[in-house]
Scaffold this active site. Sequence first.
Site, short mmCIF file in Angstrom:
data_model
loop_
_atom_site.label_atom_id
_atom_site.label_comp_id
_atom_site.label_asym_id
_atom_site.label_seq_id
_atom_site.Cartn_x
_atom_site.Cartn_y
_atom_site.Cartn_z
N ASP A 172 0.86 -1.19 0.00
CA ASP A 172 0.00 0.00 0.00
C ASP A 172 0.89 1.24 0.00
OD1 ASP A 172 -2.41 1.40 0.03
OD2 ASP A 172 -2.52 1.45 2.21
N ASN A 220 1.83 6.90 3.27
CA ASN A 220 2.50 5.89 4.10
C ASN A 220 4.01 6.05 4.09
OD1 ASN A 220 0.30 4.55 5.18
ND2 ASN A 220 0.10 3.15 3.45
N ASP A 222 3.24 1.76 8.25
CA ASP A 222 2.00 1.04 7.98
C ASP A 222 2.17 -0.08 6.96
OD1 ASP A 222 -0.57 0.19 8.02
OD2 ASP A 222 -1.45 2.01 7.16
#
Length: 330
Positions: free
Chosen positions: A201, A206, A218
């Site tokens: 992701d 992030n 994360d």
Amino acid sequence: MTDHPYSSLTPDRILDAIDALGFECDGRLTALNSYENRVFQVGIEDSQPLIAKFYRPDRWSEAQILEEHHFCAELADAEFPLVTPMTQQNGDSLHRDGAFYFTLFPRFGGHAPELDNLDTIELLGRSLGRLHITGQKQHFEHRPSIDIQSYGEDSRIFLLDHQMIPASLRDAYATLTRDILDKVKDAFAACNYTPIRLHGDCHPGNILWRDERAVFVDFDDCRMGPAVQDLWMLMSGDRQDQTVQLEALLEGYEMFCDFDDAELMLIEPLRALRMMHYAAWVARRWKDPAFPKAFSWFNTERYWAEHILALREQYATLHEAPLRRISGNM
């Protein structure tokens, strides 16, 4: 009290769970911007605040979460810049309070990287090359992969079966997404890539930029998949812009890790899968009160009309030639 997963996660319960680990909370508790999980900044007496992440119940198993933590520890051992889960003296990084698994992190400040700066993009490429050289060393045994079934087919079925889409647009969505998935399947069938462990992701939110370096956070969505999955979300703009950004990314990336240019054909299919998966993710979480508040526009005919339009544009893009680097190294 409602029956959503976090209805019992009260401030007192959060503080008690952290106190039980030997920390002395000072009563300050600030909810941070997170929807899938619940994340809080927790004040600690005579010390820096901590970040507490309470995983959504029944999403990941204990083995899957620990695999995430072990991957982060492996990256840290390789001196990759990331914020890792804190461990207790007994080595535990994952804790449990009733139905909730939770983890503590040190607080780390920063801002999203400026992706209009090619030097920054090249540095991010170097970082991802370092991440992937570690990611290639072994496979996840418990965590899932980024694939057409879970991101595409399952998302399509859920939205159609649960009648989230207005009746006037259901046929258009059903036909269009069927055609999109046919193109996506063709692309994946044509690309014989080797799956590796990924961040999964890797969008700018992030990545924390501080002191002229990028620190990754994360890893909740770390999975097996094609290396290009961690690259394409750092590119934006028109085709020319993305080509220049791709060149900078790969220039940095290949200082540490080889890249198979055949994976470039997966950029737009992966983007299509993410678009479908995102809509289904919000729909699956709609009974969680945080979602209608945060995504009030989601359950409207206008949203679905715009989503279908965006999917039509993406379908057209799937018919274009894949992105290539300037050097034409294919």
